[in-house]
Design an enzyme around this catalytic site. Sequence first.
Site, PDB file in Angstrom:
ATOM      1  N   LYS A 199     -55.865 -50.961  46.567  1.00 30.29           N
ATOM      2  CA  LYS A 199     -56.545 -51.351  47.816  1.00 30.29           C
ATOM      3  C   LYS A 199     -56.470 -52.872  47.897  1.00 30.29           C
ATOM      4  O   LYS A 199     -57.232 -53.584  47.253  1.00 30.29           O
ATOM      5  CB  LYS A 199     -58.004 -50.888  47.760  1.00 30.29           C
ATOM      6  CG  LYS A 199     -58.645 -50.553  49.089  1.00 30.29           C
ATOM      7  CD  LYS A 199     -58.685 -51.669  50.108  1.00 30.29           C
ATOM      8  CE  LYS A 199     -59.856 -52.609  49.913  1.00 30.29           C
ATOM      9  NZ  LYS A 199     -59.752 -53.828  50.736  1.00 30.29           N
ATOM     10  N   GLU A 274     -61.967 -59.087  36.825  1.00 26.41           N
ATOM     11  CA  GLU A 274     -61.538 -60.501  36.839  1.00 26.41           C
ATOM     12  C   GLU A 274     -62.247 -61.153  38.016  1.00 26.41           C
ATOM     13  O   GLU A 274     -61.912 -60.890  39.168  1.00 26.41           O
ATOM     14  CB  GLU A 274     -60.016 -60.597  37.026  1.00 26.41           C
ATOM     15  CG  GLU A 274     -59.203 -60.030  35.893  1.00 26.41           C
ATOM     16  CD  GLU A 274     -59.322 -60.847  34.615  1.00 26.41           C
ATOM     17  OE1 GLU A 274     -59.939 -61.930  34.633  1.00 26.41           O
ATOM     18  OE2 GLU A 274     -58.802 -60.386  33.591  1.00 26.41           O
ATOM     19  N   CYS A 308     -59.123 -68.772  41.368  1.00 30.76           N
ATOM     20  CA  CYS A 308     -60.292 -68.406  40.559  1.00 30.76           C
ATOM     21  C   CYS A 308     -60.546 -69.455  39.478  1.00 30.76           C
ATOM     22  O   CYS A 308     -61.683 -69.717  39.113  1.00 30.76           O
ATOM     23  CB  CYS A 308     -60.097 -67.031  39.947  1.00 30.76           C
ATOM     24  SG  CYS A 308     -58.531 -66.857  39.096  1.00 30.76           S
ATOM     25  N   GLU A 405     -69.464 -70.770  43.133  1.00 28.48           N
ATOM     26  CA  GLU A 405     -68.042 -70.875  43.442  1.00 28.48           C
ATOM     27  C   GLU A 405     -67.860 -71.120  44.942  1.00 28.48           C
ATOM     28  O   GLU A 405     -68.381 -70.363  45.761  1.00 28.48           O
ATOM     29  CB  GLU A 405     -67.343 -69.570  43.048  1.00 28.48           C
ATOM     30  CG  GLU A 405     -65.852 -69.648  43.234  1.00 28.48           C
ATOM     31  CD  GLU A 405     -65.150 -68.336  42.905  1.00 28.48           C
ATOM     32  OE1 GLU A 405     -65.654 -67.279  43.311  1.00 28.48           O
ATOM     33  OE2 GLU A 405     -64.100 -68.389  42.238  1.00 28.48           O
TER      34      GLU A 405
HETATM   35  P1  NAD Z   1     -64.143 -60.002  47.351  1.00 26.46           P
HETATM   36  O1  NAD Z   1     -64.949 -59.621  46.181  1.00 26.46           O
HETATM   37  O2  NAD Z   1     -64.834 -60.208  48.644  1.00 26.46           O
HETATM   38  O3  NAD Z   1     -63.021 -58.920  47.646  1.00 26.46           O
HETATM   39  C1  NAD Z   1     -62.065 -58.579  46.681  1.00 26.46           C
HETATM   40  C2  NAD Z   1     -61.567 -57.184  46.971  1.00 26.46           C
HETATM   41  O4  NAD Z   1     -62.647 -56.278  46.807  1.00 26.46           O
HETATM   42  C3  NAD Z   1     -61.038 -56.980  48.376  1.00 26.46           C
HETATM   43  O5  NAD Z   1     -59.937 -56.086  48.324  1.00 26.46           O
HETATM   44  C4  NAD Z   1     -62.195 -56.286  49.083  1.00 26.46           C
HETATM   45  O6  NAD Z   1     -61.794 -55.501  50.163  1.00 26.46           O
HETATM   46  C5  NAD Z   1     -62.749 -55.439  47.954  1.00 26.46           C
HETATM   47  N1  NAD Z   1     -64.160 -55.057  48.086  1.00 26.46           N
HETATM   48  C6  NAD Z   1     -65.148 -55.724  48.713  1.00 26.46           C
HETATM   49  N2  NAD Z   1     -66.323 -55.043  48.580  1.00 26.46           N
HETATM   50  C7  NAD Z   1     -66.047 -53.946  47.823  1.00 26.46           C
HETATM   51  C8  NAD Z   1     -66.846 -52.866  47.316  1.00 26.46           C
HETATM   52  N3  NAD Z   1     -68.138 -52.783  47.560  1.00 26.46           N
HETATM   53  N4  NAD Z   1     -66.231 -51.936  46.578  1.00 26.46           N
HETATM   54  C9  NAD Z   1     -64.908 -52.007  46.301  1.00 26.46           C
HETATM   55  N5  NAD Z   1     -64.104 -52.991  46.759  1.00 26.46           N
HETATM   56  C10 NAD Z   1     -64.677 -53.956  47.509  1.00 26.46           C
HETATM   57  O7  NAD Z   1     -63.314 -61.296  46.918  1.00 26.46           O
HETATM   58  P2  NAD Z   1     -62.302 -62.138  47.801  1.00 26.46           P
HETATM   59  O8  NAD Z   1     -63.109 -63.013  48.696  1.00 26.46           O
HETATM   60  O9  NAD Z   1     -61.268 -61.249  48.403  1.00 26.46           O
HETATM   61  O10 NAD Z   1     -61.558 -62.990  46.672  1.00 26.46           O
HETATM   62  C11 NAD Z   1     -62.043 -64.182  46.210  1.00 26.46           C
HETATM   63  C12 NAD Z   1     -62.718 -63.978  44.871  1.00 26.46           C
HETATM   64  O11 NAD Z   1     -61.791 -63.437  43.930  1.00 26.46           O
HETATM   65  C13 NAD Z   1     -63.183 -65.283  44.255  1.00 26.46           C
HETATM   66  O12 NAD Z   1     -64.465 -65.097  43.726  1.00 26.46           O
HETATM   67  C14 NAD Z   1     -62.180 -65.532  43.155  1.00 26.46           C
HETATM   68  O13 NAD Z   1     -62.650 -66.333  42.100  1.00 26.46           O
HETATM   69  C15 NAD Z   1     -61.880 -64.150  42.709  1.00 26.46           C
HETATM   70  N6  NAD Z   1     -60.603 -64.116  41.973  1.00 26.46           N
HETATM   71  C16 NAD Z   1     -60.644 -63.938  40.605  1.00 26.46           C
HETATM   72  C17 NAD Z   1     -59.465 -63.939  39.864  1.00 26.46           C
HETATM   73  C18 NAD Z   1     -59.485 -63.731  38.366  1.00 26.46           C
HETATM   74  O14 NAD Z   1     -58.447 -63.360  37.815  1.00 26.46           O
HETATM   75  N7  NAD Z   1     -60.591 -63.937  37.674  1.00 26.46           N
HETATM   76  C19 NAD Z   1     -58.243 -64.097  40.517  1.00 26.46           C
HETATM   77  C20 NAD Z   1     -58.238 -64.266  41.890  1.00 26.46           C
HETATM   78  C21 NAD Z   1     -59.438 -64.274  42.614  1.00 26.46           C
END
Ligand code: NAD
Length: 506
Positions: A199, A274, A308, A405
């Site tokens: 997804k 992650e 991240c 963040e």
């Molecule tokens: P997000 O948590 O809003 O969304 C990430 C994914 O989760 C999306 O596909 C979203 O549709 C899905 N999602 C949202 N709510 C959900 C739920 N209740 N159940 C299941 N899936 C759900 O994050 P974002 O804004 O898309 O990405 C940015 C974040 O990702 C930042 O916090 C960043 O640090 C983190 N990130 C971490 C890493 C790592 O390897 N540690 C790498 C890249 C990004």
Amino acid sequence: MNLSNDYSILTDKARLVIGSTTKLFIDGYYQEPTKGQYYSIVDPSNDEHIAQVARACATDVDKAVDAATRAFETGVWASMRPHEREAAMLRLAELLIENGKELSELETLSSGKLISNTRAFDVDFSVYTLRYMAGWSTKISGQSIDLSVPYLPDEHFSGSTMHFPIGVVAAITPWNVPLCQAIWKLAPVLATGCTVVIKPAEQTPLTTLRLAQLCIEAGIPSGVVNVITGYGSEAGKMLVEHPGVNKVTFTGSTGTGKLIGATAASQMKACTLELGGKSPVIIAEDADLTEAIPGAAWAIWGNHGQNCCAGSRLLVHHSIYNQVVEGVKEIAESLKLGPGLNPYSQMGPLVHKEHRQNVLNFIKSGLEAGGELITGGYAVEGPGAYIEPTIIASLSADAHMVQNEIFGPVLSVFSYRDDEEAIALANSTSFGLGASIWSKNVDRIDKYFRRLSAGMVWVNNHNVIDLALPFGGHKDSGMGKELGYQGMISHTKIKTKIYKRNLGSL
Ligand code: NAD
């Protein structure tokens, strides 16, 4: 200044996507969403509509998990000889290269990222990921050992272990490195013989949808790789909760990760998280500033701060503080903002305007908390989600914008007097993803390596990642590891066999 992408330079295949309607990819082919619902994705360089994307409902999630379950249980992939799986993964890597220009353009269109970045990370690093993980297919092995069993002194036993694929994996990815993240999740799935439902993030599904088709072209059987698009709170949540899923691998924000981790734990599903970070960049008084200053700048301005591991807190020894801050400020002010498709742009727009507003709110909170604006601080007027790279000084370590963040090009800078103060400052947030120390003193480097609360510690570099090592954070930055042997083997379940033997001969 024209900040809008020029679509006339796109490859024909990438241009075809503009104005199109995408479908779900289930069981080897594109399918309409059951309820016929779609949502729009936009180009953040100009706010213009790019495509209608299918919004999956519960029935679609069921169909995708059922397809992945069938593919797993019939053994079309798991029972294939490991070297055949390896060969298919290598073919997929070749297809990524062949279609690299299209893929990087699609990524840039919906994410706003620079084309150089989408090529280097979302395409080329993905190729390397597939090749590295393909090699593991033929090397997954267990242990074999003679046992002691002290309470059965007259009998003899040997034991062995074997790794089996864990089953159906639910993979949920963010928008900041979309294809790269999809491949980080897909490659160990394929190497270990699992199947997957991916997804992607709402805003950036185009490359993951294309990837699913390339998997079929590479000879990976139907049902092994499925992609559902839609909202996280709907399709994502239903996927994580689905009883047919055996492991959840999630990359995204800490808030969402905690929800997903709780669901997975309640259903005893394996889970890798992650999550977010607030990584410190620490520049000691003995650092080589010709490397440390551009290194600190790249750590925060790279991918517009949407990393991240972004080095969003800069901690500088007081004796060189002014020189370092001035150097990073000069680089910030020299960056050429522009659309991602323009190869001369050095910083593109953020992923969308709502995200830019969140970033602006953080800047406002920092200034209200007494922060001193060193540079930037404003959105660029007009279409697109552009924002100036921003540096704020004189904040206390517990300020809202220092503890949370931001995920944008906003840097807080601090001066410290000695290593103890730097380590305490570095460890003073709830996150523990990355940290870098810039120094020439080996004893100092060792001290920081041991005492920094971070899964990744970089010495005289920041955010360098390689497949050969595990990647992942501590504390609120996540659980488990991706990449390396650890990232691969976490897609298996281990079985132990103990057998009684006659001691006739050795
Ligand atoms: P997000 O948590 O809003 O969304 C990430 C994914 O989760 C999306 O596909 C979203 O549709 C899905 N999602 C949202 N709510 C959900 C739920 N209740 N159940 C299941 N899936 C759900 O994050 P974002 O804004 O898309 O990405 C940015 C974040 O990702 C930042 O916090 C960043 O640090 C983190 N990130 C971490 C890493 C790592 O390897 N540690 C790498 C890249 C990004």
